[in-house]
Write a protein that holds these residues in place. Structure first.
Motif, PDB file in Angstrom:
ATOM      1  N   ALA A 560       1.489  -8.333 -16.363  1.00 20.18           N
ATOM      2  CA  ALA A 560       2.508  -8.248 -17.264  1.00 20.18           C
ATOM      3  C   ALA A 560       4.404  -9.002 -17.045  1.00 20.18           C
ATOM      4  O   ALA A 560       4.246  -9.085 -16.260  1.00 20.18           O
ATOM      5  N   HIS A 561       4.900  -9.328 -18.346  1.00 20.48           N
ATOM      6  CA  HIS A 561       6.477  -9.742 -18.096  1.00 20.48           C
ATOM      7  C   HIS A 561       7.043  -9.501 -19.353  1.00 20.48           C
ATOM      8  O   HIS A 561       6.892  -9.558 -20.268  1.00 20.48           O
ATOM      9  N   PRO A 562       8.069  -8.963 -19.075  1.00 19.94           N
ATOM     10  CA  PRO A 562       8.301  -7.659 -17.674  1.00 19.94           C
ATOM     11  C   PRO A 562       7.180  -7.029 -17.407  1.00 19.94           C
ATOM     12  O   PRO A 562       6.766  -6.765 -18.230  1.00 19.94           O
ATOM     13  N   ALA A 563       7.136  -6.299 -16.087  1.00 17.17           N
ATOM     14  CA  ALA A 563       5.963  -5.012 -15.905  1.00 17.17           C
ATOM     15  C   ALA A 563       5.710  -4.293 -16.508  1.00 17.17           C
ATOM     16  O   ALA A 563       4.984  -3.452 -16.348  1.00 17.17           O
ATOM     17  N   ARG A 564       6.961  -4.152 -16.827  1.00 19.43           N
ATOM     18  CA  ARG A 564       7.479  -2.564 -18.205  1.00 19.43           C
ATOM     19  C   ARG A 564       6.265  -2.349 -18.923  1.00 19.43           C
ATOM     20  O   ARG A 564       6.217  -3.011 -19.895  1.00 19.43           O
ATOM     21  N   LEU A 565       5.738  -1.367 -18.782  1.00 21.08           N
ATOM     22  CA  LEU A 565       4.514  -1.035 -19.538  1.00 21.08           C
ATOM     23  C   LEU A 565       4.890  -0.171 -21.242  1.00 21.08           C
ATOM     24  O   LEU A 565       5.845   0.753 -20.192  1.00 21.08           O
ATOM     25  N   LEU A 566       5.050  -0.487 -21.954  1.00 24.00           N
ATOM     26  CA  LEU A 566       5.707  -0.451 -23.545  1.00 24.00           C
ATOM     27  C   LEU A 566       4.278   1.353 -23.674  1.00 24.00           C
ATOM     28  O   LEU A 566       4.428   2.139 -23.446  1.00 24.00           O
ATOM     29  N   ARG A 567       2.681   1.128 -24.019  1.00 21.95           N
ATOM     30  CA  ARG A 567       2.543   2.124 -24.677  1.00 21.95           C
ATOM     31  C   ARG A 567       1.008   1.193 -24.402  1.00 21.95           C
ATOM     32  O   ARG A 567       0.210   0.220 -24.655  1.00 21.95           O
ATOM     33  N   TYR A 568      -0.125   2.115 -24.892  1.00 26.06           N
ATOM     34  CA  TYR A 568      -1.330   2.283 -24.771  1.00 26.06           C
ATOM     35  C   TYR A 568      -2.214   2.816 -25.976  1.00 26.06           C
ATOM     36  O   TYR A 568      -1.690   3.785 -26.757  1.00 26.06           O
ATOM     37  N   GLU A 569      -2.772   2.316 -27.038  1.00 22.15           N
ATOM     38  CA  GLU A 569      -3.126   2.791 -27.903  1.00 22.15           C
ATOM     39  C   GLU A 569      -4.939   2.592 -27.449  1.00 22.15           C
ATOM     40  O   GLU A 569      -5.800   1.808 -27.462  1.00 22.15           O
ATOM     41  N   TRP A 570      -5.489   3.546 -28.573  1.00 22.10           N
ATOM     42  CA  TRP A 570      -7.059   4.279 -28.342  1.00 22.10           C
ATOM     43  C   TRP A 570      -8.074   3.859 -30.004  1.00 22.10           C
ATOM     44  O   TRP A 570      -7.180   4.227 -30.530  1.00 22.10           O
ATOM     45  N   LYS A 571      -8.938   2.395 -30.017  1.00 26.40           N
ATOM     46  CA  LYS A 571      -8.868   2.754 -31.893  1.00 26.40           C
ATOM     47  C   LYS A 571     -10.712   2.658 -31.930  1.00 26.40           C
ATOM     48  O   LYS A 571     -11.283   1.950 -30.836  1.00 26.40           O
ATOM     49  N   LEU A 572     -11.096   3.220 -32.161  1.00 22.51           N
ATOM     50  CA  LEU A 572     -12.381   3.389 -32.812  1.00 22.51           C
ATOM     51  C   LEU A 572     -12.907   2.821 -34.200  1.00 22.51           C
ATOM     52  O   LEU A 572     -12.486   3.299 -35.040  1.00 22.51           O
ATOM     53  N   GLY A 573     -12.750   1.813 -34.208  1.00 23.55           N
ATOM     54  CA  GLY A 573     -13.306   1.124 -35.493  1.00 23.55           C
ATOM     55  C   GLY A 573     -11.824   0.075 -35.480  1.00 23.55           C
ATOM     56  O   GLY A 573     -10.796  -0.074 -35.003  1.00 23.55           O
ATOM     57  N   SER A 574     -11.107   0.977 -36.649  1.00 24.20           N
ATOM     58  CA  SER A 574     -10.123   0.880 -37.573  1.00 24.20           C
ATOM     59  C   SER A 574      -9.284   2.677 -37.440  1.00 24.20           C
ATOM     60  O   SER A 574      -8.042   2.405 -37.266  1.00 24.20           O
ATOM     61  N   ARG A 575      -9.645   3.687 -36.837  1.00 24.26           N
ATOM     62  CA  ARG A 575      -9.319   4.565 -36.605  1.00 24.26           C
ATOM     63  C   ARG A 575      -9.136   4.726 -35.535  1.00 24.26           C
ATOM     64  O   ARG A 575      -9.263   4.730 -34.226  1.00 24.26           O
ATOM     65  N   LEU A 576      -7.630   5.011 -35.534  1.00 18.93           N
ATOM     66  CA  LEU A 576      -6.364   4.960 -34.052  1.00 18.93           C
ATOM     67  C   LEU A 576      -7.235   6.563 -33.858  1.00 18.93           C
ATOM     68  O   LEU A 576      -6.839   7.902 -33.968  1.00 18.93           O
ATOM     69  N   LEU A 577      -7.136   7.099 -32.093  1.00 21.06           N
ATOM     70  CA  LEU A 577      -7.640   7.772 -31.561  1.00 21.06           C
ATOM     71  C   LEU A 577      -6.598   8.596 -31.055  1.00 21.06           C
ATOM     72  O   LEU A 577      -5.830   7.783 -30.691  1.00 21.06           O
ATOM     73  N   THR A 578      -6.223  10.016 -30.487  1.00 16.17           N
ATOM     74  CA  THR A 578      -5.524  10.781 -30.188  1.00 16.17           C
ATOM     75  C   THR A 578      -5.797  11.338 -29.618  1.00 16.17           C
ATOM     76  O   THR A 578      -6.846  11.697 -28.858  1.00 16.17           O
ATOM     77  N   VAL A 579      -4.848  12.503 -28.396  1.00 18.61           N
ATOM     78  CA  VAL A 579      -5.078  13.001 -27.385  1.00 18.61           C
ATOM     79  C   VAL A 579      -5.558  14.034 -27.919  1.00 18.61           C
ATOM     80  O   VAL A 579      -5.477  14.745 -28.647  1.00 18.61           O
ATOM     81  N   GLY A 580      -7.191  14.346 -26.553  1.00 16.76           N
ATOM     82  CA  GLY A 580      -8.022  15.712 -27.123  1.00 16.76           C
ATOM     83  C   GLY A 580      -8.845  15.446 -27.912  1.00 16.76           C
ATOM     84  O   GLY A 580      -9.943  16.206 -28.420  1.00 16.76           O
ATOM     85  N   SER A 581      -9.059  13.839 -28.712  1.00 18.25           N
ATOM     86  CA  SER A 581      -9.585  13.182 -30.178  1.00 18.25           C
ATOM     87  C   SER A 581     -11.263  13.895 -29.459  1.00 18.25           C
ATOM     88  O   SER A 581     -11.660  12.829 -28.398  1.00 18.25           O
ATOM     89  N   VAL A 582     -12.688  14.225 -30.292  1.00 24.12           N
ATOM     90  CA  VAL A 582     -14.234  13.477 -29.900  1.00 24.12           C
ATOM     91  C   VAL A 582     -14.284  12.627 -30.474  1.00 24.12           C
ATOM     92  O   VAL A 582     -14.069  12.242 -31.357  1.00 24.12           O
ATOM     93  N   ILE A 583     -14.502  11.471 -29.501  1.00 27.95           N
ATOM     94  CA  ILE A 583     -15.555  10.849 -29.739  1.00 27.95           C
ATOM     95  C   ILE A 583     -17.194  11.249 -30.047  1.00 27.95           C
ATOM     96  O   ILE A 583     -18.081  10.972 -29.462  1.00 27.95           O
ATOM     97  N   GLY A 584     -17.420  10.743 -31.482  1.00 28.66           N
ATOM     98  CA  GLY A 584     -18.897  10.660 -31.803  1.00 28.66           C
ATOM     99  C   GLY A 584     -19.820   9.207 -31.723  1.00 28.66           C
ATOM    100  O   GLY A 584     -19.192   8.611 -33.049  1.00 28.66           O
ATOM    101  N   VAL A 594      -8.964  -1.377 -26.892  1.00 30.80           N
ATOM    102  CA  VAL A 594      -7.791  -0.866 -26.343  1.00 30.80           C
ATOM    103  C   VAL A 594      -6.558  -1.875 -26.479  1.00 30.80           C
ATOM    104  O   VAL A 594      -6.789  -3.038 -25.870  1.00 30.80           O
ATOM    105  N   VAL A 595      -5.388  -1.351 -27.400  1.00 31.92           N
ATOM    106  CA  VAL A 595      -4.696  -1.748 -27.488  1.00 31.92           C
ATOM    107  C   VAL A 595      -3.236  -1.566 -26.190  1.00 31.92           C
ATOM    108  O   VAL A 595      -2.686  -0.534 -26.628  1.00 31.92           O
ATOM    109  N   VAL A 596      -2.530  -2.798 -25.357  1.00 31.30           N
ATOM    110  CA  VAL A 596      -1.549  -2.371 -24.629  1.00 31.30           C
ATOM    111  C   VAL A 596      -0.588  -3.548 -25.048  1.00 31.30           C
ATOM    112  O   VAL A 596      -0.487  -4.490 -24.900  1.00 31.30           O
ATOM    113  N   GLU A 597       0.417  -2.402 -25.479  1.00 28.55           N
ATOM    114  CA  GLU A 597       1.881  -3.504 -25.605  1.00 28.55           C
ATOM    115  C   GLU A 597       2.895  -3.334 -24.349  1.00 28.55           C
ATOM    116  O   GLU A 597       3.432  -2.622 -23.236  1.00 28.55           O
TER     117      GLU A 597
END
Length: 897
Positions: A560-584, A594-597
């Motif tokens: 990436a440019h610059p190499a600094r990573l801002l955030r990761y996001e995981w989505k199941l369909g349109s639903r945003l997954l949070t820490v500790g969530s279980v995927i059925g 995976v949305v990498v910004e």
């Protein structure tokens, strides 16, 4: 006594326990896999097929015919087939070649497509199997006769000696043979004292020269050169003709135009070339240097080349070439066809301060550069270079043409209008001038980047404008560096870069030119361009899992440019997954994104989680179809393995689709990787073709589907190429056995005068069955080979009228050949063998075919019996066995085979 029996009982129990342990631990696991094997067979228009050393074949074909090479492979899983070709010809994959099911087909083959072709098969087991065949393309081009003349003065100096050379050239493979005729008279070396025929040593048989010494009146005649490759591949002879007379002369041409030719863009230009001499009349052609083609819009009519709507790219050198095959071709070149001057607009109305050293520059882009000339005027009057007014010019061939006027210690008398004049030495365009006004008002140059435009981010393929603002009097030129060749410079300080790529990322510099009216260091500014978005690994992943089983997903930022990573996001369909969530993940398709910004761009990476089973893999090396107990009805043993059976839930069944009828094949227990699964297909009526679909089923649902086509021709064929030998078997009651072998591996050291040197098709790699009569075999020993059992309908009276054609090839060569017998064995209350064909003695060193009609009334087998003769030179071989049910002609009703 009791102690004795107790010890005996303990001894027996110990052996019994040992026996039980041995029985319990002996388990045999069989996995039906096999490394690949490969061989190449050919069909089509071959002229000849020869064997070379190391069992490589040379396939000879005529240019323009169709080349068809088939790569036959065995092994399981089904090997992947790839054709390649060595370098040295044209493209490895020419446009008129096709690949289908391991068959390489090249229609209308050309000479450049000859070479060595490789077939490579691999299935992940052992080393890949590779075979090659060399293709030799034969051709013969039309011959061409060229004429050269020489005139030499004789020793007595009373007359001139004229000698004529007729050279004949034709491209061919194999090497060409030439012959000459004068009229109807055949010319050979020594047939005429005034004629010599020879072949220059440096031409390697490709040229034949006819020399006419001290030209005589009878030498003025018509000559014919005949080229021949002796009808190889059916290539006919070709000929060329030339009529020699006292007017024969090389060509001469002239150009009817000015050189250089000067035109303006948008005009129409005609380049005219005429032949001034030459017999036969020469042909005229316009060309450009370096093999560059003529402009697409150009029109050629004889020696006239017309260029409508001339553009800048049309400029350059043009040559007219005349040829009549006598002497050397005549060539005249037009040096240039274009001239263009672009004035430098940056010095208009510039104001320069008194007391300074002033440099005024004038820049043009001339074509041709060597025709450019400059001049300077002050208030309309010419000026010359002096100690205080220095005029310099740059090399216009190296850089755009530039002239500089350097005024040392500007005085009040120097104020005025200075004009730079650019023109061609020979005229052709109006003069182009630039005026510079010198007064007492000056402003030093300044350079800056607009706010927010010093750091630009773009997607690949975009068009980006890099902008720098410049001010000052005189207003300086802006120069760009870094990837200037891929951009377009504008006079307002904008560099436009079209269709940007990631490689164009970096720092771009804009700076003022040195000729800015001041003795100051050039100003510069920087712009950073970022083209590529972040790159995430993996780009796409498909994961297969059993229902209820946990799985993990991961991704990481690679670039990436610059190499600094801002955030990761995981989505199941349109639903945003949070820490500790279980995927059925119970949906037919569960896709996580995976949305990498990073910076201002983001990358979307889909990871698909599926529960369906992988596709099964058909086992293609299966036996041929067998007749059932009904006329013209067949059965087929379908065999396959399951790809990664343990990756998902246990496969409960397979859905079998055949003839648009769907059914299920139930599975009991788990399937092991590589396990060969079998299902018998019945009631297949010939001669139809069947598309078989096989789909694994788990509790998740249906998995991936695999298809194959089964075609029945109504006949049994066996060439003994597979180790299973088409279910033929050895008779256990005979004296010795038939042997499967190929000529490439068979040792004939001890019996060189018996047995075949190739299989029936002429290949040393092909297999056949033969009896080995060397010791310990004795005279009269028999070897019996049994075919598979073929069924007929024994319940109907019409079955006895069914006729089968049994054919095979045999090789009986050697002075001790015994006999070869064929029996029809029918199944019933008792097994009966009926003799249907027999042959005794030496039949010569070649393969022959035998055919016989049989009329079985019940299930039957064919028995091939080889009987050993009086000595060791008595090997008998058989190949390409065929059993075919009769076919009735539609017009006559007679059986044909």
């Amino acid at each position: 006594s009791s102690l004795f029996w107790f010890l005996q009982l303990r001894h027996v129990l110990r052996h019994l326990v040992t026996f039980c342990v041995c029985v319990c631990v002996c388990v045999c696991v069989c996995v039906s896999t096999a490394p690949p094997t490969v061989r190449i067979v050919h069909s089509g228009q071959a002229c000849n097929v020869e064997e070379e050393r190391y069992s490589e074949r040379v396939y000879t074909i005529r240019e323009g015919e169709t080349l068809e090479l088939q790569c036959l492979v065995t092994g399981h899983p089904r090997p992947q087939i790839r054709w390649t070709k060595t370098a040295g010809g044209a493209s490895d994959r020419p446009g008129d070649s096709t690949l289908h099911n391991g068959t390489l087909k090249i229609s209308n083959i050309s000479r450049h497509q000859g070479g060595r072709y490789y077939c490579k098969a691999e299935n992940g087991l052992g080393s890949p199997a590779i075979r090659s065949i060399r293709v030799d393309v034969y051709y013969l081009d039309d011959p061409v006769i060229t004429v050269h003349q020489s005139v030499g003065e004789s020793k007595e100096q009373f007359y001139f000696e004229r000698t004529v050379f007729l050279r004949c050239v034709a491209n061919s493979n194999p090497p060409v043979h030439y012959s000459w005729r004068r009229g109807r008279e055949a010319l050979t070396q020594g047939s005429d004292a005034g004629v010599e025929i020879y072949e220059p040593f440096f031409t390697q048989g490709e040229t034949k020269i006819l020399k006419l010494k001290n030209l005589r009146p009878q030498d003025y005649a018509g000559y014919t050169c005949i080229s021949s490759v002796r009808s190889v591949c059916g290539i006919a002879d070709k000929s060329a003709h030339f009529s020699l007379n006292n007017r024969t002369a090389p060509p001469s041409i002239k150009l009817l135009l000015d050189d250089p030719l000067v035109v303006n863009p948008g005009e129409t230009v005609s380049l005219v070339c005429v032949a001034s001499a030459g017999d036969p009349p020469p042909s005229l052609q316009w060309v450009r240097p370096g093999g560059e083609g003529l402009p697409k819009r150009s029109v050629v009519n004889g020696g006239t080349l017309t260029l409508p709507v001339v553009t800048v790219e049309d400029g350059g050198a043009y040559s007219c070439v005349a040829s009549n095959n006598v002497g050397n071709a005549a060539k005249k070149s037009l040096r240039k066809g274009r001239f263009w001057i672009t004035p430098d607009p940056y010095h208009n109305d510039d104001n320069i301060q008194i007391g300074r050293e002033v440099k005024i520059s004038c820049q043009v882009r001339p074509r041709p550069p060597e025709e450019l000339q400059f001049g300077w005027l002050k208030n309309g009057r010419p000026i010359r270079s002096s100690e205080r007014m220095v005029i310099t010019h740059t090399d216009s061939e190296v850089t755009p043409g530039t002239t500089n006027l350097d005024i040392i210690d500007l005085k009040f008398t120097d104020f005025g209008t200075y004009t730079c004049v650019a023109s061609l030495r020979n005229g052709g365009t109006p003069e182009i001038s630039i005026d510079v006004n010198i007064s007492s008002t000056t402003v030093p140059p300044e350079l800056s980047v607009p706010r927010g435009r010093s750091h630009l981010i773009a997607q690949e393929g975009d068009t980006v404008d890099l902008q720098c603002l410049v001010s000052g009097k005189p207003k300086p030129i802006i120069l760009w560096s870094r990837a200037e060749e891929s951009g377009e410079r504008r006079y307002d300080g904008v560099l436009r870069v079209s269709n940007v790529t990631r490689e164009m990322s970096g720092t771009y510099r804009c700076q003022t030119s040195q000729y800015n009216g001041f003795n100051v260091k050039p100003r510069e500014a920087l712009i950073h361009l970022v083209v590529h978005p972040p790159v995430v690994e993996p780009a796409f992943t498909e994961i297969r899992q059993a229902l209820g089983r946990a799985f993990s997903l991961s991704c990481r930022l690679l670039r990436a440019h610059p190499a600094r990573l801002l955030r990761y996001e995981w989505k199941l369909g349109s639903r945003l997954l949070t820490v500790g969530s279980v995927i059925g993940c119970l949906l037919p398709k569960c896709t996580l994104v995976v949305v990498v910004e990073a910076s201002a761009l983001c990358d979307l990476t889909p990871l698909c989680v599926l529960g369906k089973a992988y596709a099964p893999e058909f086992y293609y090396d299966t036996y041929s179809a067998l007749w059932q107990n009904k006329p013209r009805v067949y059965g087929f043993k379908l065999q396959w393995t399951q790809m990664e059976p343990n990756a998902v839930d246990r496969i409960l069944a397979y859905r079998l689709g055949i003839r648009q009828v769907s059914q299920e094949i139930a599975m009991e227990g788990s399937i092991q990787k590589g396990e060969l699964l079998t299902y018998n297909l019945t009631e297949l009526v010939k001669p139809e073709s069947y598309l078989v679909r096989l789909t694994p089923i788990t509790r998740y649902g249906e998995g991936d589907t695999t298809e194959r086509i089964i075609t029945y021709s109504g006949e049994f064929q066996c060439g003994f190429e597979d180790e299973a030998v088409c279910l033929f078997s050895q008779d256990k009651t005979d004296d010795f056995e038939w042997t499967r072998h190929s000529a490439a591996t068979r040792d004939t050291k001890y019996t060189p005068n018996t047995g075949p040197s190739t299989d029936r098709t002429g290949s040393k790699q092909g297999f056949y069955m033969y009896i080995e009569t060397s010791r310990p075999r004795l005279e009269g020993d028999k070897a019996r080979l049994l075919s598979p059992i073929f069924n007929t309908n024994s319940k109907t009276s019409s079955s006895s009228s069914v006729t089968y054609c049994f054919s095979f090839y045999y090789h009986m060569y050697g002075k001790h050949i015994g006999s070869l017998n064929v029996f029809l064995r029918q199944k019933g209350p008792t097994v009966t063998d009926t003799s249907v064909w027999t042959l005794v003695g030496n039949q010569g060193d070649r393969w022959r075919q035998a055919k016989v009609n049989i009329h079985p009334a019940a299930a039957f087998q064919i028995v091939m019996e080889g009987v050993r003769g009086a000595g060791i030179e008595g090997d008998i071989a058989i190949d390409d066995v065929t059993i075919e049910e009769e076919k009735h002609s539609l017009d006559q009703g007679s059986p044909t085979f």
